[in-house]
Design an enzyme around this catalytic site. Structure first.
Site, mmCIF file in Angstrom:
data_model
loop_
_atom_site.group_PDB
_atom_site.id
_atom_site.type_symbol
_atom_site.label_atom_id
_atom_site.label_comp_id
_atom_site.label_asym_id
_atom_site.label_seq_id
_atom_site.Cartn_x
_atom_site.Cartn_y
_atom_site.Cartn_z
ATOM 1 N N GLU D 38 0.843 -1.193 0.000
ATOM 2 C CA GLU D 38 0.000 0.000 0.000
ATOM 3 C C GLU D 38 0.879 1.244 0.000
ATOM 4 O OE1 GLU D 38 -2.101 -0.878 3.577
ATOM 5 O OE2 GLU D 38 -2.843 -2.744 2.723
ATOM 6 N N GLU D 79 -4.338 -6.994 2.872
ATOM 7 C CA GLU D 79 -3.035 -7.560 3.201
ATOM 8 C C GLU D 79 -2.919 -9.052 2.900
ATOM 9 O OE1 GLU D 79 -4.457 -5.193 5.015
ATOM 10 O OE2 GLU D 79 -2.951 -3.620 5.206
ATOM 11 N N PHE D 102 2.550 -1.302 8.531
ATOM 12 C CA PHE D 102 2.850 -1.541 9.944
ATOM 13 C C PHE D 102 2.779 -3.045 10.141
ATOM 14 C CE2 PHE D 102 1.574 2.778 9.755
ATOM 15 C CZ PHE D 102 2.257 3.439 10.766
ATOM 16 N N ASP D 104 2.003 -4.647 12.551
ATOM 17 C CA ASP D 104 0.768 -4.976 13.276
ATOM 18 C C ASP D 104 -0.303 -5.526 12.330
ATOM 19 O OD1 ASP D 104 1.110 -2.853 15.939
ATOM 20 O OD2 ASP D 104 2.153 -2.377 14.100
ATOM 21 N N PHE D 105 -0.225 -5.188 11.055
ATOM 22 C CA PHE D 105 -1.253 -5.630 10.115
ATOM 23 C C PHE D 105 -1.118 -7.112 9.802
ATOM 24 C CE2 PHE D 105 -1.059 -1.056 8.230
ATOM 25 C CZ PHE D 105 -1.503 -0.543 9.442
ATOM 26 N N ILE D 106 -0.106 -7.749 10.339
ATOM 27 C CA ILE D 106 0.039 -9.191 10.208
ATOM 28 C C ILE D 106 -1.244 -9.906 10.627
ATOM 29 C CG2 ILE D 106 0.962 -9.534 12.543
ATOM 30 C CD1 ILE D 106 2.803 -11.628 11.526
ATOM 31 N N HIS D 148 -0.552 0.026 16.356
ATOM 32 C CA HIS D 148 0.469 0.404 15.370
ATOM 33 C C HIS D 148 1.874 0.437 15.975
ATOM 34 C CE1 HIS D 148 -2.697 1.472 12.599
ATOM 35 N NE2 HIS D 148 -1.900 2.075 11.761
HETATM 36 C C1 TPP Z 1 -5.102 -3.394 7.990
HETATM 37 C C2 TPP Z 1 -4.607 -2.028 7.725
HETATM 38 N N1 TPP Z 1 -4.007 -1.780 6.557
HETATM 39 C C3 TPP Z 1 -3.529 -0.554 6.279
HETATM 40 C C4 TPP Z 1 -3.643 0.458 7.181
HETATM 41 C C5 TPP Z 1 -3.051 1.842 6.902
HETATM 42 N N2 TPP Z 1 -4.138 2.751 6.586
HETATM 43 C C6 TPP Z 1 -4.730 3.483 7.539
HETATM 44 S S1 TPP Z 1 -6.017 4.369 6.935
HETATM 45 C C7 TPP Z 1 -5.747 3.782 5.377
HETATM 46 C C8 TPP Z 1 -6.626 4.254 4.256
HETATM 47 C C9 TPP Z 1 -8.056 3.939 4.508
HETATM 48 O O1 TPP Z 1 -8.825 4.406 3.458
HETATM 49 P P1 TPP Z 1 -10.378 4.557 3.591
HETATM 50 O O2 TPP Z 1 -10.964 3.278 4.091
HETATM 51 O O3 TPP Z 1 -10.894 5.059 2.323
HETATM 52 O O4 TPP Z 1 -10.587 5.602 4.762
HETATM 53 P P2 TPP Z 1 -10.206 7.151 4.770
HETATM 54 O O5 TPP Z 1 -8.785 7.237 5.231
HETATM 55 O O6 TPP Z 1 -10.415 7.674 3.425
HETATM 56 O O7 TPP Z 1 -11.113 7.750 5.784
HETATM 57 C C10 TPP Z 1 -4.691 2.911 5.342
HETATM 58 C C11 TPP Z 1 -4.189 2.222 4.150
HETATM 59 C C12 TPP Z 1 -4.261 0.165 8.403
HETATM 60 N N3 TPP Z 1 -4.372 1.064 9.365
HETATM 61 N N4 TPP Z 1 -4.755 -1.082 8.640
#
Ligand code: TPP
Ligand code: TPP
Ligand code: MG
Ligand code: MG
Lengths: 323, 344, 323, 344
Positions: D38, D79, D102, D104-106, D148
């Site tokens: 990502e 993931e 991160f 943690d996303f494991i 995180h």
């Molecule tokens: C499992 C996981 N993968 C990746 C992330 C990192 N991350 C945090 S917010 C985000 C984007 C989320 O997008 P969306 O669902 O559209 O929400 P928005 O931020 O637009 O409110 C990502 C990739 C995370 N926190 N948890």
């Protein structure tokens, strides 16, 4: 005639090999010669063969816990398979995988999977490998009606669309995930439609009709080879045996299995079609029946005679390439 | 050991029956207890019988007929959704018992366990209560291969916020399950699939066994053996063999590994000066390592010999029966570890 | 007039509180008074308020990493929120959660979630709790366009349908998951359609239009309360700030944000509508603006003045109920 | 320590730059190396700039402009699909480097790591090769809260079939990353997010550091301190403080924790007789416990004092800065553990 005789004979032989292999697995399991959890795919042969018959060894398939048919259709050696399922040192995976973790990388079969939904993400990767290296190879994953509800499968569908991967998602809908009805566990009215909503061509086929299934697979495989991205197929089929061998199947309706064997047997349906159309003769197929029966006898004999692994050398071998 | 046992009747029950009885009695007592998972009843949406499985190992058999599909819920094959639903329900008035048919399936729902349920109370400043039990079958011996035979208790023991229960017999299984259901924290209840048919005398009435209190199936002053789950049986067998030679082992079964009854282990080692830890998990970062390290830190001065770990090797569980049998820690290996620490 | 004045004033006050709270968080973050990763939701106020304004404290919401707006809309104390976001001992979560893990169980807000896709499975559970206990309470989960692709969210949709849970799935499509366009990451042509293919009523709304969004929510909430099962809503909205506070937002088009602020501001759109229809007067809303501004000033002051947790007593508190 | 370093130029680089350079050099050398995750580029499907992030910590910045979106692949937030795609691709001719933003996303993709990639080679009888690297950021210090900030290396170290790398400085990071990419097994490459800006002299040419060989940032005969990742910095600081008092610590940085350079640790303890293990992970079933247990088994007779573990407590990572600072093992705690084992 729209199909070559040689092709039809090969299809028949492969379906029949799966059928007899599975029936023999049931017998050998009951006889105590096969340990563990074994999931037989008899009844579902048409789908496995339709999906794999035209794939090359460099095309990749990813299978499920119910993987014997996929292996055979993809060209794995049935003797090596039987040895593996019996846990023998000369089995396809040296006895370490067994029925639920059987694989043959040389044949592009990257594994049964004892984790429901484990395979489709991996096949995305195989497809990505093929694509990135600039080949026309493809990947094809098998899933069931039950595994269709696993998040890993669902996200794999979207992922394949986004990266335009040459991946055919084959969903074998046999009406059951263990002892739970597909109608219960799938909240949607149509799995094919739900798959399609992810943004890929998706169709429903009668998985008992080899020809219909084969044609749907050809369309999807062709698209994948041409760089047009993933497709999904839902093939309705029927599971003749239990979820696992030994399953008392209390959840099945009265006479359901016998009725299915009588009226929904994809091999019978194939034979009726090819003899009805005068594409093949019964004698040709009877000859194959005999050969297949011999082959499976040999597989069992060789399987039983094959040596066990040796804990002293084999237990710790192959955890890593190097460590 | 302060077991809150009843004084009523008892009978010989299997490990399976004991857990089933615990679930049934708690469901009768408390309408907020529900059971959910794949095939916990079986037969949903099918033409044949309901309660067709009652769990693939038959542990939840009979619950659906008694309590109905509203409280014994067959689910799709969606483990993240199962665990998430259990903890969300625990946060909203229920005491769910969720089943992971094989604990190996933790891989597809680990986030909901270690990052969500386990952390709610702390992250939310003590305001959350997540009274849920996750039942899962662990262990080798079924010839089920690498993806259906793991232990994985070290992974959850590592995780703050979780409690981890590993009963080694039917009596403990019942008392610990009732305790687990009444507990207000997320509890992982790990059932070794090789033990379902093991029997012993089990009271018929409900009773609880507190967490963090070990059991002492054998007592002795020569060597301390700590073992849990299926390994307790083997440790006892080893101890009985050695007893014939006059070597007396103190066999400790922690019963719950988080919380862990450190005190009992340390007290024993203070007497014996010798420790063997038996753990069916892989050796690295295992519970065997954990207990060993606690003793090496807190009872060092009592130690008269190196601590020996008897664990599964650093390899996946092999399918082939001959390999699997060599993989699981054997009575022989326990016996020779004991001899080792005695300087034999 | 189709809405009560009191209701409209409450809606306006809540939206405005979110806006000013977020703007102030940005300022305090930049000033070094707020640590960590903070995701502001300014621009998306209409969705939060439309979804939550009619929920009771016993209805449950599950939020995301971008959760301040959801909290405020659900009735959380903004002073307690600000203290929490500043990591103070008297914050809503005693300073242990922070922006990404803020919750208030007393208000039925069971948590922001720093794991994308963590919330919807939990809201299924909250809905199951409400249903099993025989109440008419419901659960509502928030997801984004990005989190819609997480397997846990997808399987939660099916699960909710199968168990007919009183759960409203609200998808806020703000066009971005971090710095990735929703059009890229969503392989489907319509998220609303994909959600609907799981077998639940699903609709698309303009999330900048409070009234349209509110009505869609009412329909879905009503269905849930009546035991008719889950629904999904895709609300298109706009994120005024970065993914996180401090995000340089290089991926956004030239003038994109300014244009959005000029033409796609849900609060402006609301004000225009309610004054245009003569439902509210500007003065009423101006008065609210002043009150909100005071409230947020107080929140920041109290937040800054609030004590830090004490490691000696707080570090190990509340890991378990008992251990 | 046999580092296969080049003899060319070098310069001061951050940990971030060192990893970036390793990736870039390997991608130039080998067209089968790809990077995915990502925001590894960022800006896909957006109106603004491409390579908008280059990873949220900027580690992969500049790779997409050089190698294109075909080899630097931004993915949906999925993931399991990311890790599955990486291992499937590794089974089909590529050497993917997948990022978990991160670690943690494991939790949402653990199955694809521990049950799939890790086990392929063994389950399939040695026929599979899965040359993939999973990069993930670990650790506390960013005020990022419970979900995180985890370490989680004990969980993957426990798992057979995985290799686990925890570089503690820019020099090691580059050499270990190149090794990881060329390695034929699945490698978890854990980057502590607090270290990205740490600098040191790093050769400009590619070089590899073999797995399973520790580094020795400080040498001494009084006490052995084993520490990894971010904790190495603190261990060194503690050692330098103690050195002023004439206490000389042997600081060992294993660099890879699976495989682990047991030999160097045992050799050191044979000299010092005293061991402190520092680990930012929670204490139960941690790497600290693991190393302690290895020493308690294999170097017992050399031990002159209890082994001390300095770890994070059995609690999630708190958000509040004052709590987080108290949570992470500090230089002070290391210093007092050293004094403890010296009987101070
Ligand atoms: C499992 C996981 N993968 C990746 C992330 C990192 N991350 C945090 S917010 C985000 C984007 C989320 O997008 P969306 O669902 O559209 O929400 P928005 O931020 O637009 O409110 C990502 C990739 C995370 N926190 N948890
Ligand atoms: C993650 C996971 N959950 C549950 C199981 C147990 N299990 C094995 S096969 C199966 C049913 C699968 O149903 P379906 O996908 O329809 O395949 P079929 O058995 O019909 O071939 C289940 C629940 C598993 N192996 N892995
Ligand atoms: Mg099925
Ligand atoms: Mg978004």
């Amino acid at each position: 005639m729209p199909y070559q005789t040689e092709f039809l004979l090969r299809v028949y032989r492969t379906m029949k090999t799966i059928r007899v292999f599975e029936e023999r697995c049931i017998k050998e399991f009951e006889g105590g010669n096969i340990p563990g959890f074994v999931h037989a795919s008899n009844g579902q042969e048409a789908v496995a063969v339709a999906a794999c018959i035209d794939l090359t060894d460099r095309d990749i398939i990813g299978s499920t816990h119910r993987g014997h048919g996929h292996c055979i259709a993809k060209g794995c050696d049935v003797i090596g398979m039987m040895k593996e399922i019996m846990g023998k040192a000369t089995g396809l995976c040296k006895g370490k995988g067994g029925s639920m973790h059987i694989a043959d990388f040389d044949k592009g079969m990257i594994g049964a999977n004892a984790i429901v939904g484990g395979g489709p993400p991996l096949c995305n990767g195989a497809a990505l490998g093929a694509k990135t290296r600039g080949t026309r190879d493809i990947a094809l994953s098998f899933s069931g009606d039950g595994s269709a509800n696993q998040g890993t499968v669902l996200e794999a569908l979207n992922f394949a669309v986004v990266l335009k991967l040459p991946h055919v998602f084959m969903f074998e809908n046999n009406g059951y995930g263990e002892g739970t009805g597909a109608d219960y566990a799938l909240g949607c009215s149509s799995l094919a439609e739900r798959n399609g909503a992810f943004g890929m061509p998706s169709e429903y086929v009668d998985g008992l009709d080899f020809f219909a299934t084969y044609e749907a697979c050809q369309r999807a495989i062709e698209r994948a080879r041409n760089g047009e991205g993933p497709s999904a197929i839902e093939a309705e089929t029927v599971r003749f045996d239990g979820h696992f061998i030994g399953d008392p199947q209390l959840y099945r309706g009265e006479n359901e299995i016998q009725n299915a064997k009588d009226t929904r047997d994809c091999i019978k349906i194939f034979r009726e079609r090819v003899t009805g159309e005068s594409w093949l003769k019964d004698e040709e197929m009877d000859r194959i029946d005999a050969e297949v029966s011999d082959l499976i006898d040999t597989a069992v004999e060789e399987g039983l005679a094959a040596p066990n692994p040796d804990p002293a050398t084999d237990l710790m071998a192959d955890v890593y390439c190097s460590y | 050991m302060t077991n809150n046992t009843s004084s009523g009747s008892s009978s010989i029950k299997t490990y399976r029956e004991a857990i089933n009885e615990a679930l049934r009695q708690e469901m009768r007592r408390d309408p907020t207890v529900i059971v959910m998972g794949e095939e916990v009843s079986g037969g949903a949406g099918c033409a044949g019988q309901d309660d067709a499985y009652g769990g693939v190992f038959g542990v939840t058999k009979g619950l659906m007929p008694e309590f109905g599909r509203e409280r014994v819920i067959d689910t799709p094959i969606s483990e993240s959704a199962i665990i998430g639903a259990a903890s969300g329900a625990a946060n909203n008035g229920l005491r769910p018992v969720a089943e992971l048919m094989f604990f190996d399936f933790i891989g597809v729902c680990f986030d909901q366990i270690f990052n969500q349920a386990a952390k709610f109370r702390y992250m939310f400043g003590g305001k959350a209560r997540t009274p849920m039990v996750i039942r899962g079958t662990v262990g080798a011996g079924w010839r089920a291969g690498a993806q259906h035979s793991s232990m994985l208790h070290p992974v959850v023991t590592h995780t703050p916020g979780l409690k981890v229960v590993m009963p080694s017999n039917a009596y403990d299984a019942k008392g610990l399950m009732i305790q687990a259901i009444r507990d207000d924290d997320p509890v992982l209840f790990l059932e070794h699939k090789i033990m379902y048919d093991l029997k012993c005398e089990v009271p018929d009435d409900p009773y609880t066994i507190p967490f963090g209190e070990a059991a002492f199936p054998r007592q002795g002053n020569d060597v301390t053996i700590v073992a849990m789950s299926n390994m307790v049986t083997r440790a006892i067998e080893a101890a009985d063999l050695l007893a014939k030679e006059g070597i007396h082992c103190d066999v400790i079964d922690p019963r719950t590994v988080s919380p862990l009854d450190e005190e009992s282990i340390l007290e024993s080692v203070e007497v014996t000066g010798r420790l063997v830890v038996v753990d069916e998990a892989h050796e690295r970062c295992s519970l065997a390592a954990d207990i060993s390290s606690i003793v090496a830190e807190k009872a060092f001065s009592s130690l008269r010999a190196p601590i020996r770990k008897v664990t599964a090797p650093h390899a996946p569980v092999p399918f082939s029966p001959v390999l699997e049998d060599a993989y699981v820690p054997s009575v022989d290996r326990i016996v020779s570890a004991v001899r080792d620490v005695l300087g034999g």
